[in-house]
Design a protein around this motif. Structure first.
Motif, short mmCIF file in Angstrom:
data_model
loop_
_atom_site.label_atom_id
_atom_site.label_comp_id
_atom_site.label_asym_id
_atom_site.label_seq_id
_atom_site.Cartn_x
_atom_site.Cartn_y
_atom_site.Cartn_z
N UNK A 17 0.83 -1.22 0.00
CA UNK A 17 0.00 0.00 0.00
C UNK A 17 0.86 1.26 0.00
N UNK A 18 1.91 1.25 0.81
CA UNK A 18 2.77 2.44 0.92
C UNK A 18 3.44 2.74 -0.42
N UNK A 19 3.96 1.70 -1.08
CA UNK A 19 4.61 1.90 -2.37
C UNK A 19 3.59 2.38 -3.41
N UNK A 20 2.42 1.75 -3.39
CA UNK A 20 1.37 2.11 -4.35
C UNK A 20 1.02 3.60 -4.20
N UNK A 21 0.94 4.04 -2.96
CA UNK A 21 0.64 5.44 -2.69
C UNK A 21 1.67 6.37 -3.34
N UNK A 22 2.95 6.03 -3.18
CA UNK A 22 4.02 6.84 -3.78
C UNK A 22 3.90 6.82 -5.30
N UNK A 23 3.62 5.65 -5.84
CA UNK A 23 3.49 5.54 -7.31
C UNK A 23 2.33 6.40 -7.80
N UNK A 30 13.93 11.27 -4.61
CA UNK A 30 14.10 11.71 -3.21
C UNK A 30 13.20 12.91 -2.94
N UNK A 31 12.34 12.78 -1.95
CA UNK A 31 11.42 13.86 -1.62
C UNK A 31 10.91 13.76 -0.21
N UNK A 32 9.65 14.15 -0.03
CA UNK A 32 9.07 14.25 1.32
C UNK A 32 9.11 12.94 2.10
N UNK A 33 8.91 11.81 1.40
CA UNK A 33 8.91 10.51 2.09
C UNK A 33 10.26 10.23 2.74
N UNK A 39 13.14 11.57 9.75
CA UNK A 39 12.59 12.08 11.02
C UNK A 39 12.23 10.91 11.94
N UNK A 40 11.60 9.88 11.37
CA UNK A 40 11.22 8.71 12.17
C UNK A 40 12.45 7.98 12.73
N UNK A 41 13.47 7.87 11.89
CA UNK A 41 14.70 7.23 12.35
C UNK A 41 15.40 8.08 13.42
N UNK A 235 23.84 8.89 -4.55
CA UNK A 235 23.64 7.87 -3.51
C UNK A 235 22.44 8.19 -2.62
N UNK A 236 21.51 9.00 -3.11
CA UNK A 236 20.35 9.35 -2.28
C UNK A 236 19.37 8.18 -2.21
N UNK A 237 18.44 8.27 -1.27
CA UNK A 237 17.35 7.29 -1.18
C UNK A 237 16.15 7.83 -1.96
N UNK A 238 15.30 6.93 -2.47
CA UNK A 238 14.11 7.37 -3.20
C UNK A 238 12.88 7.33 -2.29
N UNK A 239 11.84 8.03 -2.69
CA UNK A 239 10.57 7.99 -1.95
C UNK A 239 9.99 6.58 -1.89
N UNK A 240 10.18 5.82 -2.97
CA UNK A 240 9.67 4.44 -3.00
C UNK A 240 10.32 3.64 -1.86
N UNK A 241 11.64 3.76 -1.77
CA UNK A 241 12.36 3.03 -0.72
C UNK A 241 11.92 3.50 0.67
N UNK A 242 11.86 4.81 0.85
CA UNK A 242 11.53 5.36 2.18
C UNK A 242 10.15 4.91 2.63
#
Ligand SMILES: *Cc1c(COP(=O)(O)O)cnc(C)c1O
Length: 371
Positions: A17-23, A30-33, A39-41, A235-242
């Motif tokens: 669900x989380x990935x679907x939402x980003x899609x 790399x963005x808000x996610x 922040x959570x970490x 080497x950034x992280x993507x919103x999908x990954x986050x």
């Protein structure tokens, strides 16, 4: 017959669900996610966190941000994933292999001190199978010789050491979120440190060295005019990954308790079986990424692995020593590593296993090694 896999990602509908939402939102990079995951970490660790593309890139960026590069040496246990060594090489520095303690398989601080030269700039302890050993000793050596410590904590997400969460203390601590680690973001990793200047450097280095690009990307904005002063990487992280990582972090309590319960069951069942020795770890505090046993000399490991596979049990070897590889060949011997590496065996461990899987594995293992 169902195969009991050595390791496996544990993801479900929430991650889907989380990935679907980003899609659906259509902002995949790399963005808000990513900002939210950081922040959570940060709440989890109690200090500054930067997310990156892999655990390997976390290590490389941490080293580079310390100013470590060509002509420098970094001391690292030979018994680790090749990623630790390649991350050091990627900066231009030389990985200097050191030995591990023969019973814990964690970095041997006495051997570390022997490997220090004028060129040594840092020590990279590896928290093998989730244990950290006598980490204080590594920090006191680092203090004595004015070295940085970059902890390869890829195996130790969630481990508590002397009442402190790994990552909540220490110089620089790097984690991996690859598919099979204690939590996953598909691929991914993070750097945790209190060193604000260093973290600012990493923040830019992960985005090709583009100054202050992170702040814009967190708001889903691109930077069009900027300066670059240092060699940087994508080497950034993507919103999908986050988005996957955030769900996993939320589930972490459950995931970690499962890993600990499985490891305790192995310990219980294997205690008293001759010819196999579990690593000594307190699973009330250690969250194990892998479960490793040491076989007695008379056991033929490859035959054992073949027999177990025929019984539907996949096993592995963590790791073939790096100082025996062509690229990293050392001129000296590492006694414990060389004694032990042919006798280590990793048994299946992942959160989707059941206690009865452990019982099955242990009884099959017992009947083979007894004969
Ligand atoms: C997984 C791992 C890494 C690298 O992490 P990736 O995310 O796979 O790049 C580094 N060190 C150790 C010990 C690991 O197990």
């Amino acid at each position: 017959m169902n195969l009991i896999r050595l390791s496996k990602s544990s993801v479900g509908n929430e991650e889907i669900r989380a990935v679907t939402q980003v899609l659906r939102e259509g902002y995949l990079g790399m963005g808000e996610q990513v900002k939210q995951f950081e922040i959570n970490l940060e709440k989890f660790f109690g200090r500054k966190v930067l997310c990156v593309s892999t655990g390997t890139s976390a290590l490389q960026l941490a080293l580079q941000a310390c100013g470590i590069g060509s002509g420098d040496e970094v001391i690292v246990p030979s018994l680790t994933y090749i990623a630790s060594f390649q991350a050091i090489s990627a900066t231009g520095a030389k990985p200097v292999a050191c030995d591990v303690d023969a019973s814990s398989l964690i970095i041997d601080s006495n051997d570390v001190e022997k490997r220090i030269t004028k060129k040594t700039r840092a020590i990279m302890p590896v928290h093998y199978s989730g244990g950290v050993g006598e980490l204080e000793k590594i920090y006191s050596i680092a203090k004595k010789y004015k070295l940085r410590v970059i902890e390869d904590a890829a195996h130790a997400f969630g481990t508590i050491h002397k009442n402190q969460l790994v990552g909540s203390f220490g110089d620089i601590v790097c984690f991996s979120f690859d598919g099979i680690k204690n939590i996953t973001s598909g691929e991914g990793g993070c750097v945790v440190s209190n060193d604000k200047k260093l973290m600012k450097v990493i923040e830019d280095l992960r985005l090709l060295g583009v100054e202050n690009d992170s702040a814009n990307r967190y708001k889903n904005i691109r930077s069009w005019s900027f300066d670059v002063k240092h060699l940087g990487w994508r080497y950034h992280m993507s919103n999908i990954m986050a988005s996957i990582g955030m769900v996993q972090l939320k589930k972490f309590e459950k995931l970690s308790q499962k890993r600990q319960a499985l490891a305790k069951r192995y310990d219980d069942k294997l205690r008293g079986i001759g010819n196999v020795l579990p690593l000594s770890r307190d699973y009330d505090f250690v969250v194990p990424h892998i479960y490793v046993i040491i076989l007695s000399k008379k056991i033929n490991r490859s035959l054992l692995m073949t027999c177990l596979l025929k019984l539907g049990i996949q096993t592995g070897i963590h790791y073939y020593p790096n100082h025996l590889l062509t690229l990293f060949k050392s001129a000296y011997k590492l006694k414990n590593t060389e004694d032990i590496h042919q006798r280590i065996l990793t048994l299946p461990l992942h959160p989707e296993m059941k206690l009865k899987d452990i019982d099955y594995i242990c009884s099959q293992l017992e009947s083979i090694v007894r004969n």
